[in-house]
Design a protein around this motif. Structure first.
Motif, PDB file in Angstrom:
ATOM      1  N   ASN A 600      -1.355   6.224 -10.756  1.00 58.81           N
ATOM      2  CA  ASN A 600      -0.685   4.926 -10.830  1.00 58.81           C
ATOM      3  C   ASN A 600       0.246   4.707  -9.635  1.00 58.81           C
ATOM      4  O   ASN A 600       0.324   3.600  -9.091  1.00 58.81           O
ATOM      5  N   ILE A 601       0.939   5.769  -9.221  1.00 55.63           N
ATOM      6  CA  ILE A 601       1.837   5.659  -8.066  1.00 55.63           C
ATOM      7  C   ILE A 601       1.024   5.434  -6.786  1.00 55.63           C
ATOM      8  O   ILE A 601       1.392   4.619  -5.937  1.00 55.63           O
ATOM      9  N   TYR A 602      -0.100   6.131  -6.669  1.00 52.39           N
ATOM     10  CA  TYR A 602      -0.940   5.974  -5.486  1.00 52.39           C
ATOM     11  C   TYR A 602      -1.443   4.540  -5.366  1.00 52.39           C
ATOM     12  O   TYR A 602      -1.369   3.919  -4.297  1.00 52.39           O
ATOM     13  N   CYS A 603      -1.971   4.023  -6.470  1.00 54.40           N
ATOM     14  CA  CYS A 603      -2.534   2.664  -6.436  1.00 54.40           C
ATOM     15  C   CYS A 603      -1.459   1.634  -6.097  1.00 54.40           C
ATOM     16  O   CYS A 603      -1.701   0.702  -5.315  1.00 54.40           O
ATOM     17  N   ARG A 604      -0.278   1.786  -6.641  1.00 53.26           N
ATOM     18  CA  ARG A 604       0.789   0.838  -6.356  1.00 53.26           C
ATOM     19  C   ARG A 604       1.243   0.952  -4.900  1.00 53.26           C
ATOM     20  O   ARG A 604       1.566  -0.064  -4.264  1.00 53.26           O
ATOM     21  N   ALA A 605       1.267   2.167  -4.376  1.00 48.30           N
ATOM     22  CA  ALA A 605       1.746   2.368  -3.004  1.00 48.30           C
ATOM     23  C   ALA A 605       0.776   1.779  -1.987  1.00 48.30           C
ATOM     24  O   ALA A 605       1.167   0.969  -1.133  1.00 48.30           O
ATOM     25  N   VAL A 606      -0.517   2.181  -2.054  1.00 42.15           N
ATOM     26  CA  VAL A 606      -1.477   1.657  -1.074  1.00 42.15           C
ATOM     27  C   VAL A 606      -1.731   0.178  -1.332  1.00 42.15           C
ATOM     28  O   VAL A 606      -2.045  -0.584  -0.403  1.00 42.15           O
ATOM     29  N   GLY A 607      -1.623  -0.241  -2.584  1.00 40.15           N
ATOM     30  CA  GLY A 607      -1.771  -1.659  -2.887  1.00 40.15           C
ATOM     31  C   GLY A 607      -0.692  -2.484  -2.222  1.00 40.15           C
ATOM     32  O   GLY A 607      -0.960  -3.565  -1.698  1.00 40.15           O
ATOM     33  N   CYS A 608       0.528  -1.978  -2.235  1.00 40.33           N
ATOM     34  CA  CYS A 608       1.646  -2.685  -1.594  1.00 40.33           C
ATOM     35  C   CYS A 608       1.434  -2.784  -0.084  1.00 40.33           C
ATOM     36  O   CYS A 608       1.654  -3.838   0.520  1.00 40.33           O
ATOM     37  N   ILE A 609       0.998  -1.692   0.555  1.00 44.28           N
ATOM     38  CA  ILE A 609       0.776  -1.695   2.006  1.00 44.28           C
ATOM     39  C   ILE A 609      -0.404  -2.597   2.359  1.00 44.28           C
ATOM     40  O   ILE A 609      -0.357  -3.375   3.323  1.00 44.28           O
ATOM     41  N   THR A 610      -1.481  -2.517   1.562  1.00 49.07           N
ATOM     42  CA  THR A 610      -2.639  -3.384   1.789  1.00 49.07           C
ATOM     43  C   THR A 610      -2.263  -4.842   1.621  1.00 49.07           C
ATOM     44  O   THR A 610      -2.702  -5.713   2.380  1.00 49.07           O
ATOM     45  N   ASN A 611      -1.438  -5.119   0.644  1.00 54.69           N
ATOM     46  CA  ASN A 611      -1.002  -6.500   0.407  1.00 54.69           C
ATOM     47  C   ASN A 611      -0.230  -7.042   1.607  1.00 54.69           C
ATOM     48  O   ASN A 611      -0.364  -8.217   1.964  1.00 54.69           O
ATOM     49  N   SER A 612       0.587  -6.180   2.227  1.00 55.63           N
ATOM     50  CA  SER A 612       1.327  -6.617   3.413  1.00 55.63           C
ATOM     51  C   SER A 612       0.374  -6.976   4.539  1.00 55.63           C
ATOM     52  O   SER A 612       0.583  -7.969   5.263  1.00 55.63           O
ATOM     53  N   MET A 613      -0.694  -6.190   4.692  1.00 61.38           N
ATOM     54  CA  MET A 613      -1.686  -6.483   5.733  1.00 61.38           C
ATOM     55  C   MET A 613      -2.398  -7.805   5.439  1.00 61.38           C
ATOM     56  O   MET A 613      -2.525  -8.667   6.316  1.00 61.38           O
ATOM     57  N   VAL A 614      -2.851  -7.974   4.196  1.00 58.79           N
ATOM     58  CA  VAL A 614      -3.573  -9.187   3.812  1.00 58.79           C
ATOM     59  C   VAL A 614      -2.671 -10.406   3.952  1.00 58.79           C
ATOM     60  O   VAL A 614      -3.101 -11.464   4.464  1.00 58.79           O
ATOM     61  N   GLU A 615      -1.434 -10.284   3.518  1.00 56.16           N
ATOM     62  CA  GLU A 615      -0.500 -11.408   3.597  1.00 56.16           C
ATOM     63  C   GLU A 615      -0.257 -11.804   5.051  1.00 56.16           C
ATOM     64  O   GLU A 615      -0.169 -12.996   5.374  1.00 56.16           O
ATOM     65  N   LYS A 655     -10.792  -3.002  -9.228  1.00 54.99           N
ATOM     66  CA  LYS A 655      -9.456  -3.355  -9.712  1.00 54.99           C
ATOM     67  C   LYS A 655      -8.457  -3.569  -8.567  1.00 54.99           C
ATOM     68  O   LYS A 655      -7.254  -3.527  -8.777  1.00 54.99           O
ATOM     69  N   ILE A 656      -8.979  -3.847  -7.379  1.00 53.32           N
ATOM     70  CA  ILE A 656      -8.084  -4.003  -6.232  1.00 53.32           C
ATOM     71  C   ILE A 656      -7.122  -5.171  -6.419  1.00 53.32           C
ATOM     72  O   ILE A 656      -5.961  -5.124  -6.004  1.00 53.32           O
ATOM     73  N   ALA A 657      -7.617  -6.229  -7.057  1.00 49.50           N
ATOM     74  CA  ALA A 657      -6.749  -7.406  -7.243  1.00 49.50           C
ATOM     75  C   ALA A 657      -5.549  -7.088  -8.128  1.00 49.50           C
ATOM     76  O   ALA A 657      -4.522  -7.772  -8.075  1.00 49.50           O
ATOM     77  N   GLN A 658      -5.668  -6.043  -8.945  1.00 53.93           N
ATOM     78  CA  GLN A 658      -4.553  -5.640  -9.816  1.00 53.93           C
ATOM     79  C   GLN A 658      -3.390  -5.067  -9.007  1.00 53.93           C
ATOM     80  O   GLN A 658      -2.235  -5.177  -9.427  1.00 53.93           O
ATOM     81  N   LYS A 665      -6.164 -14.621  -3.007  1.00 52.89           N
ATOM     82  CA  LYS A 665      -5.860 -15.644  -2.001  1.00 52.89           C
ATOM     83  C   LYS A 665      -6.610 -15.346  -0.712  1.00 52.89           C
ATOM     84  O   LYS A 665      -7.102 -16.271  -0.042  1.00 52.89           O
ATOM     85  N   PHE A 666      -6.706 -14.063  -0.363  1.00 53.75           N
ATOM     86  CA  PHE A 666      -7.438 -13.671   0.843  1.00 53.75           C
ATOM     87  C   PHE A 666      -8.920 -14.014   0.704  1.00 53.75           C
ATOM     88  O   PHE A 666      -9.551 -14.532   1.633  1.00 53.75           O
ATOM     89  N   LEU A 667      -9.500 -13.727  -0.476  1.00 54.18           N
ATOM     90  CA  LEU A 667     -10.908 -14.051  -0.710  1.00 54.18           C
ATOM     91  C   LEU A 667     -11.126 -15.557  -0.638  1.00 54.18           C
ATOM     92  O   LEU A 667     -12.149 -16.034  -0.103  1.00 54.18           O
ATOM     93  N   GLU A 668     -10.205 -16.299  -1.180  1.00 51.91           N
ATOM     94  CA  GLU A 668     -10.325 -17.752  -1.161  1.00 51.91           C
ATOM     95  C   GLU A 668     -10.225 -18.290   0.260  1.00 51.91           C
ATOM     96  O   GLU A 668     -10.921 -19.240   0.639  1.00 51.91           O
ATOM     97  N   LEU A 669      -9.366 -17.648   1.088  1.00 55.13           N
ATOM     98  CA  LEU A 669      -9.244 -18.067   2.479  1.00 55.13           C
ATOM     99  C   LEU A 669     -10.568 -17.847   3.216  1.00 55.13           C
ATOM    100  O   LEU A 669     -10.985 -18.696   4.029  1.00 55.13           O
ATOM    101  N   ILE A 670     -11.212 -16.732   2.944  1.00 54.78           N
ATOM    102  CA  ILE A 670     -12.502 -16.459   3.597  1.00 54.78           C
ATOM    103  C   ILE A 670     -13.516 -17.536   3.226  1.00 54.78           C
ATOM    104  O   ILE A 670     -14.290 -18.017   4.079  1.00 54.78           O
ATOM    105  N   LYS A 671     -13.536 -17.931   1.972  1.00 55.68           N
ATOM    106  CA  LYS A 671     -14.462 -18.977   1.525  1.00 55.68           C
ATOM    107  C   LYS A 671     -14.162 -20.282   2.244  1.00 55.68           C
ATOM    108  O   LYS A 671     -15.079 -21.008   2.661  1.00 55.68           O
TER     109      LYS A 671
END
Length: 722
Positions: A600-615, A655-658, A665-671
């Protein structure tokens, strides 16, 4: 008859007064003559420096005779004053005043003669090596010259006599000091620190140096010699005996020899006490000189040595013998006996008094010293554990699931279940450093020792246990700072270590509460406050590194060419390369974090960093006013590459969107980047479609203006988006 007696008495009184007057006149003449003689004699001795050794003795004798006559006259005058007090007060007062003036002159003459006699005796005693007599004469001469009630200082000859005294005093000290160094001398002191042998030699027997030592004492110069001598004893004999392996011996020629065998080897307490006793026996044998008030030279040396001796002997020798276990404590009695025997000898030879038994005060507190030594060793052990490498890790697997009793209650036929999850109060599977496990084991061993200790020792041990955890929270971030700032695996391990220790601290005090001594059970013993500290330290360190990783990705995107989006007709090749580099950075974190952090900690950590990149990607695209069709197509291709690879970073890709908030929003931007106006209208669906859920109307209009040329169809669509 009465008249006749009266006349006789009166006549007798007059005769007595006449006799006194004549006698005083006679003495005044003799004093005047003596004064001139003394003046001439002193001038010869201190101005012209002529020898008058026989004349001064005659003058001294003459002064003594006149002094006796003066005393007799004073007595007769006092008697006469009493007889004829009423009738002859004035006359007798004049006689008395004249006598006092003469007495003053006589006193000055007597003092000058005494000074001269002292000068002669000092030279004589120094030649005869009678140092006590010479020092006593010097003191007498100094008292005469410095007497505030004397009028000697007003005489012209005073400065010459004072100068003579200074010369005699310096000559005496110089000669006495030279003899001191001749009779008490060292060898080996001038050698470098690598010198191996130092010797102390006493040239003469005790009675031969006794007069010299006492003479230095009376001349107030002994303390300077003792200070230097005692410092040399401490630095070159006592300190090496206590701290190094040394060989000590005394020869028949009164030579004390110390040979440095091994400067790195720590000697045993038996050899230290034996060698020190040999030294003090030597000092007692050769320095047992009674100076004054039954004080010996050894007693005079004590103030310069005792404090340093006590500190060094207790800290660097006896302290090393303090036991570190209960078994060793039972074998400490021989150490106490040996130290007490050494102390008794120091008291026997007069080096210390009964009130200065410094070793007894130390060894009597053996229980306190014992627990202090244990706690000190434990802290050192904990520090060594904490400094071990963080990457040396083991896998933590939670214990068997806890079984909770079913807890149900009924309320109007409605069952309420309050059963906890089987994973409650469990730390998830993760990797931890071995030093974290060793730290916890050490803490438990400390508490185990406290359970079998006295109340005082148990309290000390309990707080030592707390200190271990405080040290872990404070020392690890400092000692491993360089790795924690740059190596993601070690940051993750430290985070897990803190959570692991904090997890066990919640129940550690409760686990041992009933085992500790009863007096401690009444206290509020807890580690709960340290739980918060460890969690904060671990979390802050991990969050700081997450910011570091996020900044790496943001910096890569800044240099990717996306900053020039809208200003060029096509994307540079560096843009795709930069985006791939960002994905690889995330995949690297997966490699080093996935098997280390709890899932759970791993998913939240890389998810947060990935979210910063996507944003960051979304903001860079949506803020551009013009996006050519070819650039939009290239963006779709690159972003789809990220959509393909980014989910694989997570254990469950779907479960990446979780964990990545901006993923939808990133997927929608691509569309939108690859869509037509009609498709955008359908996805907007009057503000109710999937596009409307991710973007505001303003953002959608901005994208439409950037992607499409100004046509009637675009205008109608823009007008419909509200």
């Amino acid at each position: 008859m009465t008249s006749f007696l009266t006349n006789v008495l009166i006549t007798a009184g007059k005769v007595e007064k006449l006799n006194l007057r004549d006698k005083i006149s006679e003495i005044q003449e003799e004093i005047t003559q003596l004064k001139y003689n003394v003046r001439d004699f002193m001038n010869d001795n201190y101005i012209e420096f002529c020898s008058k050794l026989t004349e001064d003795q005659r003058l001294v004798n003459k002064a003594e005779v006149l002094t006796k006559e003066m005393n007799d006259l004073q007595k007769r005058i006092d008697d006469q004053i009493k007889i004829e007090l009423s009738g002859s007060i004035k006359e007798l007062k004049n006689l008395s005043q004249a006598l006092k003036e003469s007495n003053l002159c006589l006193q000055l003459s007597d003092q000058l003669l005494s000074l001269n006699e002292c000068t002669r005796l000092i030279r004589q005693y120094q030649e005869e090596q009678r140092y006590v007599d010479a020092a006593t004469s010097l003191c007498k001469m100094q008292n005469l010259l410095d007497n505030p009630e004397s009028d000697l200082q007003h005489l012209e000859i005073y400065s010459a006599i004072k100068k003579e005294y200074i010369n005699l005093h310096n000559s005496f000290l110089s000669h006495a000091s030279l003899l001191w160094h001749e009779r008490i001398y060292w060898t080996g002191l001038e050698d470098s620190k690598d010198g191996t042998i130092v010797t102390l030699s006493i040239k003469d027997k005790l009675e031969d140096v006794e007069d010299l030592i006492r003479g230095l004492h009376y001349a107030n110069n002994l303390s300077d010699h003792l200070l230097k001598f005692s410092k040399t004893i401490m630095d070159r004999i006592i300190q090496p005996i206590i701290n190094e392996s040394c060989s000590v011996s005394v020869t028949k020629e009164n030579v004390f020899i110390i040979e440095y065998v091994d400067r790195k080897q720590i000697p045993t307490y038996q050899s230290v006490l034996y060698n020190l006793k040999l030294l003090f026996r030597y000092l007692h044998e050769h320095f047992n000189v009674v100076i004054d008030d039954n004080q010996t030279l050894l007693m005079k040396m004590q103030p310069y040595m005792l404090e340093r001796l006590a500190e060094s002997l207790t800290t660097n020798c006896i302290a090393r013998t303090i036991p570190s276990s209960s078994t060793e404590l039972k074998n400490f009695e021989p150490v106490v006996e040996a130290t007490n025997e050494f102390q008794s000898y120091l008291e026997e030879i007069g080096f210390i008094t009964e009130k200065q038994l410094f070793l007894t005060e130390y060894t009597n507190n053996i229980d306190k010293l014992f627990i202090d030594k244990i706690c000190q060793d434990l802290i050192v052990k904990a520090r060594n554990i904490i400094k071990k490498d963080l990457h040396d890790s083991i896998k933590h697997v939670p214990e068997a699931p806890l079984k909770f009793p079913k807890d149900e209650s009924e309320n109007e036929d409605l069952p309420i279940h309050r059963q906890l999850s089987e994973t409650s109060f469990q730390l998830p599977t993760c990797q931890i450093s071995k030093n974290a496990k060793e730290t916890l084991d050490l803490a438990k061993s400390i508490l185990d020792e406290a359970c079998d200790s006295s109340d005082a020792c148990a309290v000390k041990l309990f707080y030592t246990c707390r200190n271990v955890f405080e040290m872990y929270a404070g020392l690890v971030p400092e000692h491993h700072r360089k790795f924690l700032e740059t190596i993601p695996q070690q940051v993750a391990l430290f985070h897990n270590n803190c959570m692991y220790l904090a997890h066990h601290l919640l129940t550690l005090a409760h686990e041992y509460r009933d085992k500790l001594p009863e007096s401690l059970q009444q206290l509020n013993l807890t580690f709960a406050d340290q739980t918060l500290i460890l969690r904060d330290v671990g979390s802050e360190c991990f969050l700081e590194h997450m910011r570091y990783q996020r900044n790496i990705i943001i910096d890569i995107l800044k240099e990717s060419g996306l900053a020039a989006l809208g200003q060029v007709s096509e994307l540079p090749s560096s843009t795709e390369r930069a985006l791939r580099q960002c994905i690889r950075q995330l995949e690297l974190l997966k490699t080093v974090w996935l098997d280390v952090l709890p899932i759970n900690i791993y998913c939240r950590a890389v998810g947060c960093i990935t979210n910063s990149m996507v944003e960051d990607l979304i903001i860079r695209v949506t803020s551009v006013e013009d996006i050519p069709a070819d650039v939009a197509s290239d963006l779709v291709i690159m972003f789809n590459m990220a959509v393909t690879r980014a989910p694989m970073i997570f254990p469950e890709p779907d479960k990446i969107a979780q964990y990545v908030r901006k993923w939808s929003k990133f997927l929608e931007l691509i569309k939108v980047l690859g869509a037509s106006l009609k498709e955008i209208e359908i996805r907007w669906e009057s503000g109710k479609g999937p596009l409307a859920k991710e973007f505001t109307a303003t953002q959608v209009k901005q994208l439409i203006r950037a992607l499409f040329q100004n046509t009637e169809r675009r205008s109608i669509l823009l007008a419909s988006i509200k």
